[in-house]
Design an enzyme around this catalytic site. Structure first.
Site, PDB file in Angstrom:
ATOM      1  N   ASP A   1      51.234  18.027  72.514  1.00 57.40           N
ATOM      2  CA  ASP A   1      51.878  17.515  73.721  1.00 57.40           C
ATOM      3  C   ASP A   1      50.950  16.497  74.399  1.00 57.40           C
ATOM      4  OD1 ASP A   1      49.894  18.998  75.026  1.00 57.40           O
ATOM      5  OD2 ASP A   1      51.282  20.555  75.703  1.00 57.40           O
ATOM      6  N   ALA A   2      51.312  16.077  75.591  1.00 57.14           N
ATOM      7  CA  ALA A   2      50.534  15.065  76.311  1.00 57.14           C
ATOM      8  C   ALA A   2      49.122  15.548  76.635  1.00 57.14           C
ATOM      9  CB  ALA A   2      51.262  14.667  77.603  1.00 57.14           C
TER      10      ALA A   2
END
Length: 148
Positions: free
Chosen positions: A22-23
């Protein structure tokens, strides 16, 4: 009557890729479910049953229920060990206990249980697990293939 079994350990190795994160740079939670799905598929393959061949025999396995608990994050480039052990064998379903561990330190990252139902590919209606497949799962546990 259900056969409660402890299957011989099975583990599938995989690596965390950029697309899995994810980010924040850690594995997105739902991707652990994908890693576990792959391990269940590889468990079947290791027993001599390819998903494509099962579909040709009008058989699919579908996830009936899933339970996951997250303990620690995996990160980009981590190598993972994903187990897929059958702990219950019923007439038309299997219960798997699964764990995801990091190879380098054996840290438990995620664990869960999954009930996988056997259904007809053409109608998605429940069907009995074929005897050869039932026997294969039972043999790795050293038990009789009797189901409920």
């Amino acid at each position: 009557m259900r056969a409660q079994i402890e299957a011989q350990p099975f583990a599938h190795r995989c690596r965390v890729y950029y697309e899995d994160t994810d980010a924040g740079g850690i594995v997105y939670y739902v991707n652990y479910l994908k890693f576990m799905e792959r391990a269940r598929t590889e468990r079947l393959r290791e027993l001599g049953f390819a998903q494509s061949a099962l579909v040709a025999e009008d058989l699919l396995f579908v996830v009936h229920s899933a339970e996951a608990r997250y303990h620690a994050p995996a990160k980009l480039d981590d190598e993972l060990f994903v187990t897929a052990d059958v702990i219950e064998l019923n007439r038309a379903s299997l219960r798997f206990r699964q764990q995801v561990r990091r190879v380098t330190d054996k840290a438990l990252l995620c664990e869960g249980q999954f009930v996988v139902a056997c259904v007809r590919a053409d109608s998605l209606k429940p069907r009995a697990i074929p005897e050869a497949l039932r026997a294969a799962f039972a043999s790795v546990a050293g038990l009789s293939p009797a189901g409920e």
